[in-house]
Enzyme design. Structure first.
Site, mmCIF file in Angstrom:
data_model
loop_
_atom_site.group_PDB
_atom_site.id
_atom_site.type_symbol
_atom_site.label_atom_id
_atom_site.label_comp_id
_atom_site.label_asym_id
_atom_site.label_seq_id
_atom_site.Cartn_x
_atom_site.Cartn_y
_atom_site.Cartn_z
ATOM 1 N N ASP A 167 0.836 -1.196 0.000
ATOM 2 C CA ASP A 167 0.000 0.000 0.000
ATOM 3 C C ASP A 167 0.878 1.256 0.000
ATOM 4 O O ASP A 167 1.980 1.256 0.541
ATOM 5 C CB ASP A 167 -0.884 0.005 1.262
ATOM 6 C CG ASP A 167 -2.067 0.953 1.136
ATOM 7 O OD1 ASP A 167 -3.142 0.475 0.739
ATOM 8 O OD2 ASP A 167 -1.919 2.156 1.408
ATOM 9 N N HIS B 286 6.819 11.138 3.763
ATOM 10 C CA HIS B 286 5.620 11.458 4.545
ATOM 11 C C HIS B 286 5.811 10.957 5.984
ATOM 12 O O HIS B 286 6.059 9.774 6.212
ATOM 13 C CB HIS B 286 4.436 10.768 3.864
ATOM 14 C CG HIS B 286 3.115 11.067 4.479
ATOM 15 N ND1 HIS B 286 2.563 10.291 5.467
ATOM 16 C CD2 HIS B 286 2.233 12.061 4.243
ATOM 17 C CE1 HIS B 286 1.377 10.783 5.810
ATOM 18 N NE2 HIS B 286 1.162 11.868 5.082
ATOM 19 N N GLU C 237 3.732 16.528 3.343
ATOM 20 C CA GLU C 237 3.596 16.315 4.791
ATOM 21 C C GLU C 237 4.808 15.538 5.304
ATOM 22 O O GLU C 237 4.692 14.526 5.995
ATOM 23 C CB GLU C 237 2.296 15.550 5.079
ATOM 24 C CG GLU C 237 1.092 16.176 4.411
ATOM 25 C CD GLU C 237 -0.222 15.448 4.613
ATOM 26 O OE1 GLU C 237 -1.198 16.090 4.986
ATOM 27 O OE2 GLU C 237 -0.276 14.221 4.387
ATOM 28 N N CYS D 126 -8.010 12.742 9.589
ATOM 29 C CA CYS D 126 -7.227 11.640 10.156
ATOM 30 C C CYS D 126 -6.867 11.868 11.620
ATOM 31 O O CYS D 126 -6.819 10.934 12.413
ATOM 32 C CB CYS D 126 -5.960 11.418 9.341
ATOM 33 S SG CYS D 126 -5.020 12.921 9.039
HETATM 34 O O1 FUB Z 1 -3.335 9.467 3.994
HETATM 35 C C1 FUB Z 1 -4.044 9.227 5.192
HETATM 36 C C2 FUB Z 1 -3.741 10.309 6.196
HETATM 37 O O2 FUB Z 1 -4.180 11.562 5.695
HETATM 38 C C3 FUB Z 1 -2.281 10.528 6.481
HETATM 39 O O3 FUB Z 1 -1.753 9.718 7.464
HETATM 40 C C4 FUB Z 1 -2.255 11.948 6.877
HETATM 41 O O4 FUB Z 1 -0.977 12.506 6.836
HETATM 42 C C5 FUB Z 1 -3.198 12.559 5.884
HETATM 43 O O5 FUB Z 1 -2.550 12.810 4.684
HETATM 44 ZN ZN ZN Z 2 -3.590 13.257 10.838
#
Ligand code: FUB
Ligand code: ZN
Length: 627
Positions: A168, A246, A298, A394
């Site tokens: 994934d 990320h 991010e 999230c």
């Molecule tokens: O992609 C799922 C979640 O949304 C990630 O963990 C966060 O950083 C946000 O992008």
């Molecule tokens: Zn988050």
């Protein structure tokens, strides 16, 4: 948090959902998360709304409920959880596949665009929730749904011919599978988790190749063009020496790796974890425990790149770092892991939530000027106050599940040893190899400097009890009655032995000095600056207490700091007062001049960082000029 979030997920909270940054493509009309399940289950008509990972909001909520019911039964909440489990079961495909996005928009496209589809990510979150719910409530049904999910994934992924050789785009399934293995002892789940972890980075073109053939619904299309580092897909895991990409993805990856290392006692994997841990802690972490230096992706950037006002420091990333630390403590009883856990918990993670538990930050800056957040397009992600909910949600339910399971971070229990990682007033019954140990902590920590601990060992063997000696503490002393114990400290834990069938009462005392913290001078932003802390809390200045233009404030080196508790402020907080100065910064003076600005006296009031932005919109700053 739990009832509030339930209302949001059902679109009945009557709130405005904000975009997390200025980007009109972010879906913020509604959550629709529960509705997506109803549609996928065929109970109502409609189409999917929200991110490809909208399902995970529901799963994290369910996980939080599981922990919360373990602490305190609430039939109303339990009823809602049972309804959700029923709904999830109805939304699950007969072959075990579970993802409302593709169930609604085209099952033929499942597993075909893993860079952005988050299918395994979502199922990973469901499996975590299911294991937690099963643990708390012995609900077999939820565990069976999780096993069906895992079996579907196992049938589709792996080294065998005919299966997908990939993973994934967002790590998480690995954590879920390992948790499922812990509860079922089914080796296939452990093998599959290991496969996903060790395969990552071995197929650098996997995401792009999948995308070229994909004609299905928009699953964050284009995300496959992010650099390979974004997905930690730039090299096999064993060759990754720095924390890249990320930030949430990276710490979820590390959490699973460390769990795998602990579970299989694999030293090589532990070494990988240690390398990444050290890189984060020594070169890429903010003093608040926040990680992720840029909004772009991010992501982490490079060593010592820790800008204070454009950073990301996502709440979920701090939470992920806490997860990582928890797993590292299973491998080695070293206080540095618990210390980082504490730093992230009391600062970045806690700041993610308002004092009312109903407003949330996604991004946790160390320096904010609200005007700039509004007008500088590069700072639109740096919100000056917490929204009720976010288009990408999230973080709020992630915080709910963290806070509801705090007990799991207070202690690390192994066969003959219990570590007290966090001093939190509580009553616990811990299961060890040979029975139970009851521990009560009576304390007003983190404000007060004393803890009374009673340990009743009803197990059949002697327990080594390790009490963390916090790195910020002065005069740390442990006594029984009026007898101080001899120091027996290993890797930052003070050990005492508690024989079977014995109860002992310990008194821990320490001081919490007001500390001036300095940053490595490779972090250019913090040169000449100081950050104040007391105990686990990092402090900050807010405009409401200190006036405008916090950048003009100076804390002289020789100024004393005084601590006082204000029980009427911010639900009760310890504040720090100091005689400071400020550069005269009247806005009507010339832009440039040859006149040296005047310096004037300025009384300063610091509050704990977690409590900022609870009194409306204003400036905030952690790192202050030191004169
Ligand atoms: O992609 C799922 C979640 O949304 C990630 O963990 C966060 O950083 C946000 O992008
Ligand atoms: Zn988050």
């Amino acid at each position: 948090m739990i009832p509030y979030q339930w209302n949001v997920l059902n679109d009945i909270a009557g709130i405005k959902i904000e975009r997390e940054r200025n980007d009109i493509s972010i879906p913020n009309e509604k959550s629709h998360a529960i509705e997506n399940f109803k549609i996928a289950a065929g109970k109502v008509n409609g189409t999917h709304y929200g991110w490809t990972f909208q399902d995970s909001d529901v799963y994290k909520w369910l996980e939080a409920v599981a922990y919360s019911l373990r602490e305190k039964m609430d039939p109303g909440i339990e009823q809602k959880a049972l309804e959700v489990i029923e709904l999830i079961e109805e939304a699950q495909e007969p072959d075990g596949y579970l993802d409302t996005f593709y169930s609604i928009l085209g099952l033929e496209w499942q597993y075909k665009r893993l860079a952005g589809s988050h299918e395994l990510y979502c199922m990973g979150h469901f499996i975590e929730a299911a294991v937690a719910y099963y643990d708390s409530m012995e609900n077999e049904k939820v565990l069976n749904i999780a096993k069906k999910c895992a079996d579907n994934i196992d049938a589709n992924f792996g080294p065998e011919e005919g299966k997908i050789h990939g993973y994934d785009g967002h790590e998480e399934i690995e954590i879920g599978l390992l948790r499922l293995y812990h509860v079922t002892k089914e080796e296939r789940y452990l093998r599959l988790a290991k496969y996903f972890l060790m395969e990552r980075g071995k197929h650098p073109n996997f995401f792009k190749d999948q995308a070229t053939c994909y004609k299905g619904p928009n699953a964050l299309n284009g995300i496959e063009n992010m650099p390979d580092t974004y997905f930690q897909n730039h090299a096999p895991i064993s060759e990754q020496k720095t924390a890249e990409g990320h930030a949430v993805r990276l710490v979820y990856l590390c959490t699973a790796l460390a769990d795998l290392a602990a579970t299989t006692q694999d030293n090589e994997i532990y070494e990988i974890c240690k390398t990444l841990w050290k890189n984060i802690i020594n070169k890429r972490m903010y003093i608040t425990g926040g990680i992720g230096s840029t909004v772009l992706g991010e992501s982490f950037t490079l060593d010592y790149d820790l800008p204070n006002d454009t950073m990301y420091c996502e709440t979920c990333a701090a939470i992920g770092l806490i997860f990582f630390a928890k797993q590292m403590l299973r491998i080695e009883p070293k206080a540095e892991y618990a210390q980082v856990m504490e730093r992230a918990l009391y600062n970045c993670a806690l700041a993610g939530m308002a004092l009312d538990g109903k407003h949330f930050f996604y991004v946790n800056p160390l320096e904010v000027n609200p005007e700039k957040s509004k007008k500088d397009p590069t700072k639109s992600h740096v919100k000056p106050v917490r929204p009720s909910w976010l288009g990408c949600a999230c973080c709020p339910p992630n915080l709910a599940r963290l806070i509801a399971s705090l007990d799991e971070y207070v202690y690390t229990v192994s066969d003959d040893r219990i570590l007290i990682n966090q001093y939190i007033g509580s009553e616990s019954v811990l299961k060890t190899k040979d029975g139970e140990v009851h521990i009560s902590q009576n304390t007003e920590f983190p404000w007060d400097e004393a803890i009374d601990i009673t340990i009743k060992n009803t197990s059949k063997s002697t327990i080594k009890l390790g009490m963390r000696v916090p790195d910020w503490a002065g005069n740390f002393n442990i006594s029984i009655g009026d007898r101080s114990l001899n120091e027996n400290i290993t890797y930052g834990y003070f050990y005492v032995e508690v024989a079977c069938d014995t109860t002992i009462s310990l008194h821990i005392s320490f001081t919490m000095p007001l500390i001036r913290n300095y940053c490595n001078t490779n972090v250019s932003e913090n040169i000449g600056k100081v950050a104040i802390s007391r105990g686990p809390f990092v402090y900050c200045l807010e405009g409401i207490d200190n006036g405008k233009n916090l950048a003009s404030i100076i804390l002289p080196e020789e100024s004393g700091l005084t601590y006082e508790f204000e029980d009427k402020l911010l639900n009760g907080v310890g504040v720090i007062i100091a005689d400071g100065k400020s550069v005269d910064s009247s806005s009507d003076s010339e832009l440039y001049s040859r006149k040296r600005p005047l310096i004037k006296e300025h009384k300063l009031k610091f509050i704990p960082y977690y409590a900022w932005a609870n009194r409306g919109e204003n400036e905030m700053r952690v790192w202050i000029n030191e004169g």
